[in-house]
Scaffold this motif. Structure first.
Motif, PDB file in Angstrom:
ATOM      1  N   LYS A  93       0.820  -1.214   0.000  1.00 23.44           N
ATOM      2  CA  LYS A  93       0.000   0.000   0.000  1.00 23.44           C
ATOM      3  C   LYS A  93       0.859   1.271   0.000  1.00 23.44           C
ATOM      4  CE  LYS A  93      -3.922  -2.164   2.367  1.00 23.44           C
ATOM      5  NZ  LYS A  93      -4.843  -2.114   3.533  1.00 23.44           N
ATOM      6  N   LEU A  94       2.174   1.087  -0.009  1.00 21.66           N
ATOM      7  CA  LEU A  94       3.081   2.235   0.068  1.00 21.66           C
ATOM      8  C   LEU A  94       3.423   2.760  -1.327  1.00 21.66           C
ATOM      9  CD1 LEU A  94       5.575   0.928   2.781  1.00 21.66           C
ATOM     10  CD2 LEU A  94       3.668   2.522   3.106  1.00 21.66           C
ATOM     11  N   PRO A  95       3.655   4.077  -1.457  1.00 21.17           N
ATOM     12  CA  PRO A  95       4.007   4.656  -2.759  1.00 21.17           C
ATOM     13  C   PRO A  95       5.480   4.442  -3.098  1.00 21.17           C
ATOM     14  CG  PRO A  95       3.880   6.389  -1.111  1.00 21.17           C
ATOM     15  CD  PRO A  95       3.454   5.119  -0.424  1.00 21.17           C
ATOM     16  N   ILE A  96       5.810   3.204  -3.415  1.00 17.95           N
ATOM     17  CA  ILE A  96       7.164   2.823  -3.782  1.00 17.95           C
ATOM     18  C   ILE A  96       7.241   2.747  -5.303  1.00 17.95           C
ATOM     19  CG2 ILE A  96       8.890   0.979  -3.656  1.00 17.95           C
ATOM     20  CD1 ILE A  96       7.689   0.306  -0.868  1.00 17.95           C
ATOM     21  N   ASP A  97       8.315   3.256  -5.868  1.00 16.71           N
ATOM     22  CA  ASP A  97       8.422   3.368  -7.319  1.00 16.71           C
ATOM     23  C   ASP A  97       9.208   2.234  -7.968  1.00 16.71           C
ATOM     24  OD1 ASP A  97       7.211   6.204  -7.673  1.00 16.71           O
ATOM     25  OD2 ASP A  97       8.713   6.448  -6.087  1.00 16.71           O
ATOM     26  N   TYR A  98      10.194   1.695  -7.258  1.00  6.85           N
ATOM     27  CA  TYR A  98      11.010   0.604  -7.784  1.00  6.85           C
ATOM     28  C   TYR A  98      11.272  -0.407  -6.665  1.00  6.85           C
ATOM     29  CZ  TYR A  98      12.230   3.758 -11.660  1.00  6.85           C
ATOM     30  OH  TYR A  98      12.196   4.612 -12.736  1.00  6.85           O
ATOM     31  N   ILE A  99      11.247  -1.682  -7.048  1.00  2.00           N
ATOM     32  CA  ILE A  99      11.672  -2.758  -6.155  1.00  2.00           C
ATOM     33  C   ILE A  99      12.898  -3.404  -6.784  1.00  2.00           C
ATOM     34  CG2 ILE A  99      11.105  -5.023  -5.213  1.00  2.00           C
ATOM     35  CD1 ILE A  99       9.591  -2.865  -3.781  1.00  2.00           C
ATOM     36  N   GLY A 100      13.980  -3.486  -6.001  1.00  2.63           N
ATOM     37  CA  GLY A 100      15.223  -4.027  -6.526  1.00  2.63           C
ATOM     38  C   GLY A 100      15.495  -5.445  -6.055  1.00  2.63           C
ATOM     39  N   PHE A 101      15.943  -6.275  -6.985  1.00  2.00           N
ATOM     40  CA  PHE A 101      16.306  -7.665  -6.705  1.00  2.00           C
ATOM     41  C   PHE A 101      17.787  -7.840  -7.022  1.00  2.00           C
ATOM     42  CE2 PHE A 101      11.898  -7.554  -8.257  1.00  2.00           C
ATOM     43  CZ  PHE A 101      11.242  -7.963  -7.107  1.00  2.00           C
ATOM     44  N   VAL A 102      18.540  -8.380  -6.068  1.00  2.00           N
ATOM     45  CA  VAL A 102      19.987  -8.478  -6.208  1.00  2.00           C
ATOM     46  C   VAL A 102      20.354  -9.839  -6.787  1.00  2.00           C
ATOM     47  CG1 VAL A 102      22.195  -8.424  -5.005  1.00  2.00           C
ATOM     48  CG2 VAL A 102      20.343  -6.894  -4.282  1.00  2.00           C
ATOM     49  N   PHE A 103      21.032  -9.811  -7.934  1.00  2.00           N
ATOM     50  CA  PHE A 103      21.515 -11.041  -8.562  1.00  2.00           C
ATOM     51  C   PHE A 103      23.028 -11.176  -8.450  1.00  2.00           C
ATOM     52  CE2 PHE A 103      17.532  -9.919 -10.719  1.00  2.00           C
ATOM     53  CZ  PHE A 103      16.823 -11.098 -10.529  1.00  2.00           C
ATOM     54  N   ALA A 104      23.683 -10.123  -7.986  1.00  2.00           N
ATOM     55  CA  ALA A 104      25.121 -10.197  -7.731  1.00  2.00           C
ATOM     56  C   ALA A 104      25.372 -10.952  -6.426  1.00  2.00           C
ATOM     57  CB  ALA A 104      25.698  -8.784  -7.635  1.00  2.00           C
ATOM     58  N   LYS A 105      26.606 -11.381  -6.215  1.00  2.00           N
ATOM     59  CA  LYS A 105      26.945 -12.091  -4.985  1.00  2.00           C
ATOM     60  C   LYS A 105      26.739 -11.173  -3.793  1.00  2.00           C
ATOM     61  CE  LYS A 105      30.237 -15.349  -6.986  1.00  2.00           C
ATOM     62  NZ  LYS A 105      31.643 -15.844  -6.977  1.00  2.00           N
ATOM     63  N   SER A 106      25.884 -11.586  -2.885  1.00  2.00           N
ATOM     64  CA  SER A 106      25.500 -10.762  -1.740  1.00  2.00           C
ATOM     65  C   SER A 106      24.652 -11.618  -0.829  1.00  2.00           C
ATOM     66  CB  SER A 106      24.694  -9.543  -2.225  1.00  2.00           C
ATOM     67  OG  SER A 106      24.016  -8.913  -1.157  1.00  2.00           O
ATOM     68  N   ARG A 107      24.556 -11.223   0.428  1.00  2.00           N
ATOM     69  CA  ARG A 107      23.644 -11.927   1.333  1.00  2.00           C
ATOM     70  C   ARG A 107      22.197 -11.683   0.928  1.00  2.00           C
ATOM     71  NH1 ARG A 107      21.524  -8.339   5.042  1.00  2.00           N
ATOM     72  NH2 ARG A 107      22.665  -6.383   5.395  1.00  2.00           N
ATOM     73  N   ARG A 108      21.957 -10.702   0.067  1.00  2.00           N
ATOM     74  CA  ARG A 108      20.602 -10.409  -0.401  1.00  2.00           C
ATOM     75  C   ARG A 108      20.316 -11.032  -1.771  1.00  2.00           C
ATOM     76  NH1 ARG A 108      22.801  -5.375   1.197  1.00  2.00           N
ATOM     77  NH2 ARG A 108      22.071  -4.679   3.256  1.00  2.00           N
ATOM     78  N   GLN A 109      21.237 -11.829  -2.266  1.00  2.00           N
ATOM     79  CA  GLN A 109      21.089 -12.399  -3.607  1.00  2.00           C
ATOM     80  C   GLN A 109      19.866 -13.311  -3.697  1.00  2.00           C
ATOM     81  OE1 GLN A 109      24.491 -14.700  -4.845  1.00  2.00           O
ATOM     82  NE2 GLN A 109      23.841 -14.806  -6.978  1.00  2.00           N
ATOM     83  N   VAL A 110      19.150 -13.221  -4.817  1.00  2.00           N
ATOM     84  CA  VAL A 110      17.993 -14.080  -5.062  1.00  2.00           C
ATOM     85  C   VAL A 110      18.190 -14.807  -6.388  1.00  2.00           C
ATOM     86  CG1 VAL A 110      16.387 -12.645  -3.755  1.00  2.00           C
ATOM     87  CG2 VAL A 110      16.693 -12.241  -6.207  1.00  2.00           C
ATOM     88  N   SER A 111      17.457 -15.892  -6.544  1.00  2.00           N
ATOM     89  CA  SER A 111      17.502 -16.648  -7.795  1.00  2.00           C
ATOM     90  C   SER A 111      16.563 -16.008  -8.815  1.00  2.00           C
ATOM     91  CB  SER A 111      17.079 -18.091  -7.553  1.00  2.00           C
ATOM     92  OG  SER A 111      15.691 -18.149  -7.238  1.00  2.00           O
ATOM     93  N   PRO A 112      16.787 -16.262 -10.090  1.00  2.00           N
ATOM     94  CA  PRO A 112      15.848 -15.764 -11.101  1.00  2.00           C
ATOM     95  C   PRO A 112      14.429 -16.259 -10.872  1.00  2.00           C
ATOM     96  CG  PRO A 112      17.887 -16.482 -12.136  1.00  2.00           C
ATOM     97  CD  PRO A 112      17.959 -16.916 -10.698  1.00  2.00           C
ATOM     98  N   GLN A 113      14.289 -17.486 -10.409  1.00  2.00           N
ATOM     99  CA  GLN A 113      12.959 -18.043 -10.182  1.00  2.00           C
ATOM    100  C   GLN A 113      12.240 -17.321  -9.044  1.00  2.00           C
ATOM    101  OE1 GLN A 113      15.803 -19.709 -10.427  1.00  2.00           O
ATOM    102  NE2 GLN A 113      15.602 -21.241 -12.065  1.00  2.00           N
ATOM    103  N   ALA A 114      12.970 -17.034  -7.959  1.00  2.00           N
ATOM    104  CA  ALA A 114      12.368 -16.312  -6.839  1.00  2.00           C
ATOM    105  C   ALA A 114      11.976 -14.908  -7.263  1.00  2.00           C
ATOM    106  CB  ALA A 114      13.344 -16.270  -5.664  1.00  2.00           C
ATOM    107  N   ALA A 115      12.842 -14.264  -8.036  1.00  2.00           N
ATOM    108  CA  ALA A 115      12.530 -12.919  -8.506  1.00  2.00           C
ATOM    109  C   ALA A 115      11.288 -12.922  -9.374  1.00  2.00           C
ATOM    110  CB  ALA A 115      13.717 -12.343  -9.272  1.00  2.00           C
ATOM    111  N   ALA A 116      11.125 -13.940 -10.215  1.00  2.00           N
ATOM    112  CA  ALA A 116       9.950 -14.018 -11.079  1.00  2.00           C
ATOM    113  C   ALA A 116       8.665 -14.062 -10.255  1.00  2.00           C
ATOM    114  CB  ALA A 116      10.043 -15.246 -11.980  1.00  2.00           C
ATOM    115  N   SER A 117       8.672 -14.817  -9.168  1.00  2.00           N
ATOM    116  CA  SER A 117       7.491 -14.891  -8.303  1.00  2.00           C
ATOM    117  C   SER A 117       7.189 -13.539  -7.676  1.00  2.00           C
ATOM    118  CB  SER A 117       7.703 -15.928  -7.197  1.00  2.00           C
ATOM    119  OG  SER A 117       7.859 -17.217  -7.737  1.00  2.00           O
ATOM    120  N   MET A 118       8.239 -12.834  -7.254  1.00  2.00           N
ATOM    121  CA  MET A 118       8.025 -11.541  -6.619  1.00  2.00           C
ATOM    122  C   MET A 118       7.591 -10.476  -7.621  1.00  2.00           C
ATOM    123  SD  MET A 118      10.996 -11.420  -3.670  1.00  2.00           S
ATOM    124  CE  MET A 118      12.355 -12.108  -4.619  1.00  2.00           C
ATOM    125  N   ILE A 119       8.123 -10.535  -8.831  1.00  2.00           N
ATOM    126  CA  ILE A 119       7.705  -9.581  -9.855  1.00  2.00           C
ATOM    127  C   ILE A 119       6.219  -9.735 -10.149  1.00  2.00           C
ATOM    128  CG2 ILE A 119       7.931  -9.010 -12.310  1.00  2.00           C
ATOM    129  CD1 ILE A 119      10.948  -9.567 -11.979  1.00  2.00           C
TER     130      ILE A 119
END
Length: 223
Positions: A22-48
């Motif tokens: 419900k928040l006015p957020i303009d972009y959601i970022g998904f990290v595919f580089a090596k990081s503790r926040r890294q996600v898989s392409p499949q997980a990102a697809a579900s979130m998109i």
């Protein structure tokens, strides 16, 4: 409402998106580089897919964060998760940025690591090679291992030199690095960037904190 764009980066789960939709957020970022926040392409697809259920007039755009990727990595991610933006944090050349933009029909955000010896110094001559190639410039604090995500600020007095160039190019300037709800108001007041990008500043013990996200978004949009 302030027109400054908000990008929340490093999202890793659908439940977080459900809680902030419900928040006015303009972009959601998904990290595919090596990081503790890294996600898989499949997980990102579900979130998109969740972004299109946003309870606002328009839903956030999706951005994928990469550091010096090759085309094979980008092909793999894009075959699963249809991103709106590819955000490049490494030493990607203007030619590579152009190829990415044309091959995947996406916007390209180029990140400058402020403080890096191999980064640009903010002069028009150093940035000019990206003219007409990128869709936005994002300033982040130099972090030697991952290209960003250090959770520390850089010297904001460097912003105007980059901002002059982006305004001449007619593209937005985003600022990241060590932002949180306590300092973003001052950034907007003093430098008026087109957008702000945050990850660690809305986390508690490495996990996205819904209250911190809400406080940050409110501070930006009401600044």
């Amino acid at each position: 409402m302030n027109k400054t764009k908000v990008k929340i980066c490093g999202i890793q789960g659908v439940e977080v998106l459900k809680s902030i939709n419900k928040l006015p957020i303009d972009y959601i970022g998904f990290v595919f580089a090596k990081s503790r926040r890294q996600v898989s392409p499949q997980a990102a697809a579900s979130m998109i897919g969740m972004l299109q259920q946003w309870e606002k007039d328009s839903f956030p755009r999706s951005a994928g964060v990469f550091v010096n990727p090759d085309m094979n990595q980008l092909e793999d991610v894009m075959s699963h998760a249809r991103l709106d933006v590819i955000q490049l944090h490494g030493q990607e050349s203007p030619e590579f940025c152009r190829d990415v933009k044309e091959r995947f029909d996406v916007e390209v955000f180029k990140v400058i690591s402020v403080g890096s010896k191999c980064g640009t110094d903010g002069t028009s001559a150093a940035l000019e090679k990206y003219a007409g190639v990128i869709d936005a410039l994002l300033l982040d604090t130099f972090e030697p291992h991952y290209g960003g995500g250090s959770g520390t600020t850089f010297a904001w007095d460097k912003i105007p030199s980059y901002q002059k160039w982006t305004r001449n190019q007619g593209i937005p300037l985003f600022v990241a690095g060590g932002l949180d709800s306590s300092n973003v108001g001052g950034l907007i007041r003093d430098f008026n960037p087109d957008g702000v990008d945050i990850s660690s500043g809305v986390e508690t013990n490495g996990t996205k904190d819904l209250n911190k996200i809400a406080a940050f978004v409110e501070r930006v949009k009401l600044a």
